[in-house]
Design an enzyme around this catalytic site. Structure first.
Site, short mmCIF file in Angstrom:
data_model
loop_
_atom_site.label_atom_id
_atom_site.label_comp_id
_atom_site.label_asym_id
_atom_site.label_seq_id
_atom_site.Cartn_x
_atom_site.Cartn_y
_atom_site.Cartn_z
N ARG A 122 0.79 -1.25 0.00
CA ARG A 122 0.00 0.00 0.00
C ARG A 122 0.82 1.30 0.00
O ARG A 122 0.23 2.38 -0.10
CB ARG A 122 -0.99 0.04 1.18
CG ARG A 122 -2.00 -1.06 1.17
CD ARG A 122 -3.16 -0.77 2.09
NE ARG A 122 -2.77 -0.66 3.47
CZ ARG A 122 -3.60 -0.32 4.46
NH1 ARG A 122 -4.86 -0.04 4.18
NH2 ARG A 122 -3.18 -0.24 5.70
N ASP A 123 2.16 1.21 0.10
CA ASP A 123 2.93 2.46 0.14
C ASP A 123 4.30 2.29 -0.52
O ASP A 123 5.34 2.56 0.09
CB ASP A 123 3.09 2.94 1.58
CG ASP A 123 3.55 4.40 1.67
OD1 ASP A 123 3.27 5.16 0.70
OD2 ASP A 123 4.19 4.77 2.66
N ILE A 124 4.29 1.86 -1.76
CA ILE A 124 5.54 1.67 -2.50
C ILE A 124 5.98 3.02 -3.08
O ILE A 124 5.22 3.66 -3.83
CB ILE A 124 5.35 0.63 -3.63
CG1 ILE A 124 4.92 -0.70 -3.02
CG2 ILE A 124 6.65 0.46 -4.43
CD1 ILE A 124 4.48 -1.72 -4.07
#
Length: 360
Positions: free
Chosen positions: A53-55
């Site tokens: 969810r937070d690349i």
């Protein structure tokens, strides 16, 4: 009471964000390598039911062995069924968020695919997918279901197949992106190896182009070998043709010479015989010598073709008859007749037979 804690690997190195901030460029090959390795890591996480969810560049560390490590799984969620409930809230970075994250919709592994595409674009282009303050525009575009189109400048600079890979990752509808991180990894590997990528129009021309690029050295060697072989074949064929033409020319020349010699000897002997009869000089030694020279000359020229040879033997037979060598003349006429009968020259055969009958 015991205090819960986590034990994690220590990763020494710098983050991709630090590399970008330092102005150090990252080559396309290195970007693709990083994308492949992160895809492999995401694939393992997705198989366990997790979604990151937070690349983003700040969450990818490059260690001292130049291997990328995906960090900060702290906001990762386990998938419940096909998705997790999510809202537009803390666990995301807006500049790298997927359309469904911006719209507060359920998040799936497709969101990680989108963010990895945004990361690849950031690394290969040198700038983020959207600028600070452009989040509202991104939300509006996502709400209308519009796919992001790469700027013209990037389409000229980024390799075509890599563009297609990034654009598929960045499609607005989650179901139209790569179905898995592993599928993305395979296309990145194909691109890096010079093979056709799944996302491209895989026509025969496209495949042939990739084959030529992939095998430039081999194609170069084959091309040179083909040119050399073609040149050698042409030279050999031309040499054979020239040799054949030369042989035919020499044979024709020999035949013409033999026939001319035959006519000359026949006419000369006839004229000489007439002069001898007219002046009643008899079979003088000079006449005999001339006839014998004619026999020797005719015999020397018997290397010509069979038709010319038959004609010369006929001349020799006439000279032998005039010298009174009847047995030799008869044998020569028979030899000439056999040779001429095998040739496609009925006039020569008839001429020999008439001479034979006349002098019998």
């Amino acid at each position: 009471p015991p205090v819960p804690y986590l034990v994690m690997e220590y990763v020494g190195g710098v983050s991709l964000q630090q590399q970008l901030d330092s102005g150090a460029g990252i080559s396309s090959d290195n970007v693709v390598r990083i994308g492949r390795q992160i895809s492999a890591g995401l694939s393992a996480a997705h198989r366990k039911g997790g979604v990151h969810r937070d690349i983003k560049p700040g969450n990818v560390m490059v260690d001292r062995f130049n291997q990328p490590k995906l960090l900060d799984f702290g906001i990762a969620k386990l998938l419940e069924g096909d998705s997790v409930d999510g809202t537009l809230a803390p666990p995301m970075t807006p500049l790298f968020a997927s359309p469904e994250q911006l719209l507060g919709r359920p998040v799936t592994i497709a969101s990680d695919i989108y963010q990895l595409g945004a990361l690849l674009y950031r690394l290969v282009s040198g700038r983020p997918l959207m600028q600070e303050g452009a989040v509202d525009q991104a939300i509006a575009r996502a709400s209308q279901g519009e796919d992001l189109i790469l700027p013209q400048e990037d389409r000229r600079r980024i390799p075509r197949d890599l563009q297609l890979i990034i654009q598929r990752c960045l499609r607005c509808e989650p179901q139209t992106r790569y179905p898995s991180a592993d599928a993305l990894r395979k296309d990145l590997e194909a691109f890096q190896g010079g093979y056709p990528v799944e996302v491209a129009n895989r026509s025969w021309r496209y495949r042939a182009n990739r084959f030529l690029r992939r095998n430039r050295a081999m194609v170069g060697v084959v091309t040179v070998a083909t040119v050399l072989l073609a040149g050698a074949t042409y030279s050999y064929t031309r040499s054979l043709a020239e040799s054949r033409e030369l042989a035919e020319s020499r044979a024709q020349s020999a035949t013409r010479t033999s026939k001319a010699l035959s006519r000359l000897l026949t006419e000369s002997m006839s004229d000489l015989q007439d002069q001898v009869a007219e002046h009643e000089v008899g079979a003088s030694t000079i006449v005999k010598s001339v006839f014998e020279d004619a026999i020797r000359l005719a015999s020397l020229e018997l290397g010509a073709d069979d038709a010319a040879k038959a004609d010369l033997i006929r001349v020799r037979a006439n000279a032998e008859w005039r010298l009174g060598r009847l047995e030799e003349a008869s044998a020569s006429f028979e030899e000439a007749g056999l040779l001429s009968s095998a040739q496609d020259d009925p006039s020569l055969f008839a001429e020999i037979q008439l001479d034979s009958i006349r002098l019998a």
